[in-house]
Design an enzyme around this catalytic site. Structure first.
Site, PDB file in Angstrom:
ATOM      1  N   GLU A  14       8.902  -0.810   6.591  1.00 45.63           N
ATOM      2  CA  GLU A  14       8.459  -2.194   6.423  1.00 45.63           C
ATOM      3  C   GLU A  14       9.446  -3.208   6.985  1.00 45.63           C
ATOM      4  OE1 GLU A  14       8.729   0.055   3.988  1.00 45.63           O
ATOM      5  OE2 GLU A  14       6.650   0.541   3.483  1.00 45.63           O
ATOM      6  N   PHE A  64       6.593  -3.941  -1.153  1.00 44.02           N
ATOM      7  CA  PHE A  64       7.320  -3.600   0.080  1.00 44.02           C
ATOM      8  C   PHE A  64       7.370  -4.779   1.059  1.00 44.02           C
ATOM      9  CE2 PHE A  64       4.975   0.226  -1.491  1.00 44.02           C
ATOM     10  CZ  PHE A  64       6.014   0.655  -2.291  1.00 44.02           C
ATOM     11  N   HIS A 106      -2.062  -5.239  -3.595  1.00 39.35           N
ATOM     12  CA  HIS A 106      -1.627  -4.428  -4.742  1.00 39.35           C
ATOM     13  C   HIS A 106      -0.482  -5.093  -5.507  1.00 39.35           C
ATOM     14  CE1 HIS A 106      -4.038  -1.734  -2.367  1.00 39.35           C
ATOM     15  NE2 HIS A 106      -4.011  -0.808  -3.308  1.00 39.35           N
ATOM     16  N   ARG A 155      -5.397  -5.744  -6.553  1.00 41.57           N
ATOM     17  CA  ARG A 155      -6.204  -4.569  -6.249  1.00 41.57           C
ATOM     18  C   ARG A 155      -7.494  -4.553  -7.058  1.00 41.57           C
ATOM     19  NH1 ARG A 155      -4.809   1.595  -8.108  1.00 41.57           N
ATOM     20  NH2 ARG A 155      -6.087   2.659  -6.567  1.00 41.57           N
TER      21      ARG A 155
END
Lengths: 290, 286
Positions: free
Chosen positions: A31, A56, A82, A140
């Site tokens: 990432e 991330f 998420h 999510r």
């Protein structure tokens, strides 16, 4: 161009990849590199959307967001999915409740978290047209549509949306918590307490005007976010009101703790991310008025 | 390259070194060692290799340069100034409160700087992004980046190395300034990142090893890189940290320290300034 870090199936950038395979680039599980690559792309005038989980995108790649993207104010759009506790069973390592704090502290960063599907579409479109880096936070878990109704102002970055008018307390909510704020307002109304509900989809730049206008009427605030109560919506609203129009503020959110594995409804209950908690805090805020 | 051309480049590199010394001395701080080690590389890039125009520093189809080892900004600034992106005189404002010459390169404020860098490991990734965007848009510009050998201890360098090979970025050249020293000692002592040639090769890159101070070798390496299709090129450039200033050569303490007046004078003399020219500098500086 769209970049992802081996999460295209989960973030759904796979849908873009299918439509535009020539403009989709999987960066693998790296990432930090992905975020700086996006900065390089943006420097050429092409706008990249970068996607990964919030943990991330904002966490692992924080420094790349700060130094590669934000310091030169490059036109990178970060789609972080998420986020928050509603990741569910994956547990604490993936339940990022710190990203608002991390992103909002970066100079020049715009931070948006839509409340439902229609607002998500609008936010992505608006981010594309916005000049400069944008952090888009998505959850999510499925949510009901709450912003598509008649009388809701069109989506505009930096302008909160008044979803319900009230006179006794202002509930300022973001993301997943917006529909729970509306539920809470219903419960309060049944008890004769009239709550105003603001969907503050843009955490930064914050809509100080709307907040001040609302509390001048109601005199008390509850914030509701799927994030640590430190550094996110509760903090941003408190800072804004402390400087402009101090009123009692109560915060609903994750109370400075890590998450854990479990079913989403169980987790929401465990961490107090419920309409019942908003109701309790609303009454507490009202009780603190002079 | 003929001898006359080589002489001109060598003189330019020498002026770049003087600019580095002027900047760091006037700032009272900065990173001279790793700046001096890349003077020939930057001179060749900006005066021979890259398709750039100081009058139009944002031209869409220009070649790009990313100084991934951003702390050696004095070298980049001195080269850009020599090339005409801004006045050479401005080098003396390095790191000062009202200067655009920030301690590390700032693309927002400095003409000719293509990417803000300074945090190690990030620049090579940004260079990958530029190269990928160029290929995707069907443009033929090339992208160059200079890394420190110590910098390659950052994991992100190898994320970028994987990425560049995966996407066959043959329009990208990464030069590793192998001067062998980092803040805490030799690279071998601190956290051995060598052998760079084998590592880049294993990551799928075309690798060329050269002497960083030899213009013939530099020219040959960039020419060879242009011929390679389907792979990025890494040029492992063995250099002398502090090159050109006697007391700074291979001396780790000059990684991040500025000379005081007496050593500044010695450095200027090392770089060929006459006693009169050196005195003149102090009169100029007032």
């Amino acid at each position: 161009m769209v970049l992802d870090a081996d999460l295209a199936q989960a973030t759904k950038t796979c849908l873009f990849a299918k439509e535009h395979p020539d403009r989709f680039f999987d960066c693998g599980i790296a990432e930090g590199n992905m975020m700086s690559v996006a900065a390089g792309i943006a420097s050429t005038g092409t706008i990249p959307f970068v996607s990964s989980f919030a943990m991330f995108a904002a966490g692992r790649a924080f420094e790349q967001v700060r130094n590669s993207v934000a310091y030169p104010h490059l036109n990178v759009k970060i789609g972080a999915t998420h986020a928050g506790i509603t990741v569910g069973e994956d547990g604490a390592t993936h339940q990022c409740c710190e990203d608002f704090a991390l992103m909002r502290v970066i100079p020049g960063m715009t931070v948006i978290c839509p409340a439902d599907g229609p607002e998500t579409y609008a936010a992505v479109e608006a981010a594309l047209k916005w000049d400069g880096p944008v952090y888009l936070r998505f959850g999510r878990f499925a949510v009901p549509e709450v912003t598509a109704g008649e009388g809701v102002a069109p989506f505009e970055i930096g302008k909160g949306r008044l979803l319900r008018e009230g006179s006794d307390v202002t509930i300022v909510a973001i993301g997943y918590m917006v529909h729970l704020a509306l539920e809470a307002a219903e419960i309060l109304a049944a008890e004769g307490i009239f709550a105003e509900v603001i969907d503050l989809h843009t955490l930064k730049p914050i809509d100080a005007e709307l907040l001040v206008k609302s509390v001048e009427k109601t005199g008390a605030v509850v914030t509701a976010e799927e994030h640590n109560i430190i550094g996110g919506l509760g903090s941003a609203v408190s800072e804004t009101l402390a400087e402009n129009r101090p009123v009692p503020v109560e915060r609903v959110g994750v109370r400075d703790t890590f998450g854990r594995s479990g079913k989403v409804p169980q987790l929401l209950e465990l961490y107090g991310l419920t309409s019942a908690e908003i109701v309790t805090r609303a009454k507490a805020a009202i009780a603190r008025k002079n | 390259m003929n001898q006359a051309e080589k002489t001109v480049l060598a003189e330019t590199a020498n002026r770049v070194r003087i600019g580095i010394l002027d900047g760091v001395y006037n700032a009272g701080c900065g990173h001279p060692g790793g700046s001096l080690s890349i003077a020939e590389l930057l001179t060749y890039l900006y005066f021979k290799e890259m398709k750039i125009d100081p009058a139009n520093p944002k031209a869409a189809d220009r070649d790009r340069f990313v100084l991934s080892k951003g702390h050696t900004a004095p070298a980049l600034y001195a080269t850009l100034a020599e090339r005409g992106f801004f006045p050479v005189e401005e080098l003396k404002t390095l790191r000062k409160i009202d200067s655009r010459l920030q301690g590390h390169p700032d693309m927002k404020g400095i003409p000719g700087v293509d990417m803000s860098t300074g945090s190690l490991g990030l620049g090579i990734s940004a260079a990958c992004g530029m190269a990928l965007a160029g290929k995707t848009a069907g443009k033929d510009y090339r992208v160059y980046t200079v890394l420190g050998d110590g910098e390659s201890e950052e994991g992100q360098v190898w994320e970028a190395a994987m990425f560049a090979a995966h996407y066959k970025l043959d329009n990208l050249v990464a030069i590793v300034d192998w001067n062998g020293l980092q803040i805490d000692g030799t690279v071998e002592e601190v956290m051995n990142p060598t052998p760079h040639n084998l590592k880049f090769s294993a990551f799928g890159w075309n690798v060329i090893s050269i002497n960083a101070h030899d213009f013939d070798q530099i020219e040959a390496a960039f020419a060879a890189a242009r011929q390679v299709k389907g792979k990025p090129t890494a040029i492992i450039a063995k250099s002398i940290k502090g090159k050109g200033v006697s007391y700074m050569e291979n001396a780790v303490q000059w990684h991040g320290a500025a000379p005081k007046e007496d050593l500044y004078r010695v450095g200027l003399a090392d770089l060929g300034l006459s006693p009169e020219e050196i005195e003149g500098r102090f009169k100029q500086n007032g």
